[in-house]
Design an enzyme around this catalytic site. Structure first.
Site, PDB file in Angstrom:
ATOM      1  CG  HIS A 264      -1.976  -0.411   0.714  1.00  0.00           C
ATOM      2  ND1 HIS A 264      -1.990  -2.410   1.698  1.00  0.00           N
ATOM      3  CD2 HIS A 264      -3.448  -0.786   0.355  1.00  0.00           C
ATOM      4  CE1 HIS A 264      -3.121  -2.830   1.547  1.00  0.00           C
ATOM      5  NE2 HIS A 264      -3.461  -2.523   1.067  1.00  0.00           N
TER       6      HIS A 264
ATOM      7  NE  ARG B 166      -1.667  -3.584  -4.647  1.00  0.00           N
ATOM      8  CZ  ARG B 166      -2.434  -3.547  -4.057  1.00  0.00           C
ATOM      9  NH1 ARG B 166      -3.523  -4.246  -4.270  1.00  0.00           N
ATOM     10  NH2 ARG B 166      -2.244  -2.582  -2.923  1.00  0.00           N
TER      11      ARG B 166
END
Length: 570
Positions: free
Chosen positions: A351, A544
């Site tokens: 994150h 990601r």
């Protein structure tokens, strides 16, 4: 008067004494005989020998000192630095003139070019001098490193030049002129990428020096080593220093110079390039939506509020509103690559509070699966083209961060959410029908899917409606589910998407169910009052995707200057 007599004061003659002086006194010719002992006795033979030996040693010592002094004077007289024009620090470049020097690329150095003269600029990564007459250097350009040697040579390379070159601070930008030389056997250094050739330096200059106050935080050579190499070295006489991720990120500019990071961010570029390439080839156009918004698109708790003159604004969590309004404006197929902001206090490996979104939206004819199918094709294009176009970069990253090859299926693997829940239950996990997947259950599901379908990439369809945003179209066959989907890599979500609610009245109902007043999103709702075609889309997290494709383990390694709840610098 005879020589034996002399007159007295009164003139009368006086007889001269005939006493003979002992050996310890001076004779009439003024010659000095042996010394006496303190008691007046003559020196013994042993004492005379010792005195003679001492005198001889002093004579030899004096002669040696005189000879050395003469030799040093001769060397100093002869030690003229004949190579002063072949090395030194260049003046600061202020764009005074152009010499049109053709600079060489390390990537082009090859043993077939043996004997070719070149000029190149590079970072000085390391230097070492095994003797006073020879030095080895590692020169770096981006991903590539080459070995260079500097050897003392009459009228070309002086000892002054060699000593100066080995004192240049690592990471300085240098310009070297030399000859490409084929080496008899491959160079063993792990940091060198050119294994079968080197540069014989003839001239070397510092173009930009390192002026860091004190020792640099770490050396690029050390920052490129794998964890396995560092661990293996700990039992040796020369243990390698580990470099913590926070230390790297605190000194990110230096860290980004490693060949590994040079490769990572070329792959970052490559994913964006392939994303754009595929969509342009399929009729999409690129748009740019605002990042300052008057209302939050999703949960108000996960948005950044900023002062906006006399009011408040929000940083966009996604380009969702702009994309949908562009569809309502009849652009048909749109995409955007831009920053996304999430005010979530999540300090995890995956994150960040700011990341790069790869977003797309498209109108469809009959069914939202037209969009999910295109997304499958998009990812297949990216995953098949990356190893073709960026094989060297992938290999460079794997040397430092080894991982299993990313498995791509022969055809798309599309599972419904209900199937995934059953697979988890069969594996012993207690999950509810309408529960969202946790990080742990996502990973477990990824392992199950990999084992069953031999893939690290798959799609989950038909998520529960209660865990999706207000603009998600419900499943017409089951009110508990929705026309939404997520895509996964190595058991972690990398895309979230859905069919959007395109009917204004129905959108108002969905806003009311989410406790969001229509007035807070009036312009957004009004866009659908004008009539918007059915459409769907999705948002991909670039970092990601990159992290999971390369197996980097932490998303911060895939972000050039990461932002998280604890980091706003550099």
């Amino acid at each position: 008067m005879s020589s034996e007599t002399q007159k007295t004061e009164g003139g009368a003659p006086k007889e001269q004494s005939t006493f003979t002086a002992p050996a310890a006194t001076a004779n009439v010719q003024g010659e000095t005989n042996e010394e006496l002992n303190p008691d007046g006795t003559p020196l013994s033979d042993k004492q005379r020998r010792k005195r003679a030996e001492k005198a001889e040693k002093e004579r030899v010592k004096a002669e040696k000192a005189a000879r050395l002094a003469a030799e040093q004077a001769a060397r100093q007289a002869a030690d003229v630095d004949f190579a002063t024009e072949n090395y030194g620090t260049k003046p600061m470049n202020q764009s005074r003139e152009r010499n049109n020097v053709q600079l060489y690329s390390i990537a082009d150095i090859h043993p077939d070019k043996d004997g070719e003269s070149i000029t190149l600029q590079a970072r000085l990564q390391t230097s070492r001098a095994p003797s006073a007459k020879l030095a080895f250097f590692t020169l770096r350009q981006n991903l590539n490193c080459v070995q260079a040697t500097l050897a003392q040579a009459p009228e070309k390379v002086s000892r002054h030049m060699l000593k100066w070159a080995t004192s240049v601070t690592p990471e300085s930008i240098v310009q070297v002129e030399g000859i490409i030389s084929k080496v008899p056997k491959p160079i063993e250094s792990a940091s060198v990428t050119v294994k079968d050739a080197e540069i014989k330096i003839q001239k070397i200059y510092v173009v930009v020096p390192v002026t860091w106050d004190g020792q640099v935080p770490f050396y690029v050579d050390d920052a490129t080593r794998s964890d396995a190499d560092i661990e293996a070295s700990q039992e040796t006489s020369r243990p390698l220093p580990p470099i913590a991720l926070d230390t790297r990120l605190d000194n990110r500019v230096l860290d980004l110079r490693t060949p590994t990071n040079q490769a990572i961010f070329r792959l970052n570029h490559g994913i964006c390039r392939l994303f754009r390439e595929f969509l342009e080839n399929n009729g999409f156009i690129e748009i740019h939506t605002p990042k300052l918004q008057g209302a939050a698109t999703e949960s108000g708790a996960s948005v950044f509020k900023v002062d906006y003159f006399k009011g408040k604004a929000f940083l966009a969590q996604s380009p969702q509103l702009g994309k949908q309004m562009a569809i309502s404006a009849d652009f048909g197929r749109v995409f955007e690559i831009g920053p996304v902001f999430r005010a979530e206090d999540s300090n995890t490996h995956r994150h960040m509070t700011e990341f790069t979104g790869l977003d797309l939206e498209m109108a469809f004819q009959e069914h939202y699966h037209e969009v999910s199918e295109l997304l499958n094709q998009l990812f297949f294009y990216i995953f098949t083209e990356l190893p073709k176009r960026y094989a060297a970069e992938i290999a460079t990253v794997k040397r430092q961060y080894p991982c299993e090859d990313f498995l791509v299926p022969a055809k798309p693997v599309n599972l419904e959410f209900k199937e995934a829940i059953q697979m988890l239950r069969d594996a012993g996990y207690d999950v509810g029908d309408l529960d969202d997947l946790s990080t742990e259950t996502e990973r477990v599901l990824g392992k199950i899917v990999r084992e069953k379908y031999h893939t690290d990439f798959y799609m989950l369809d038909k998520f529960p409606l209660n865990i999706r945003p207000f603009y998600t179209m419900p499943d017409p066959n089951d009110e508990n589910y929705s026309n939404s989907y997520d895509f996964f890599m190595r058991g972690q979500e990398i895309l979230s998407g859905a069919q959007r609610v395109h009917d204004a009245k129905f959108l108002e109902e969905r806003l009311a169910a989410a406790n969001i007043p229509v007035s807070a999103m009036q312009s957004y709702v009004d866009a659908f009052r004008l009539g918007a075609p059915p459409h769907a889309g999705g948002g991909i997290g670039l970092e990601r995707v990159l992290m999971l494709y390369l197996g980097l383990g932490n998303i911060r390694r895939a972000s050039m200057f990461p932002r998280d709840p604890k980091r706003l610098e550099p």
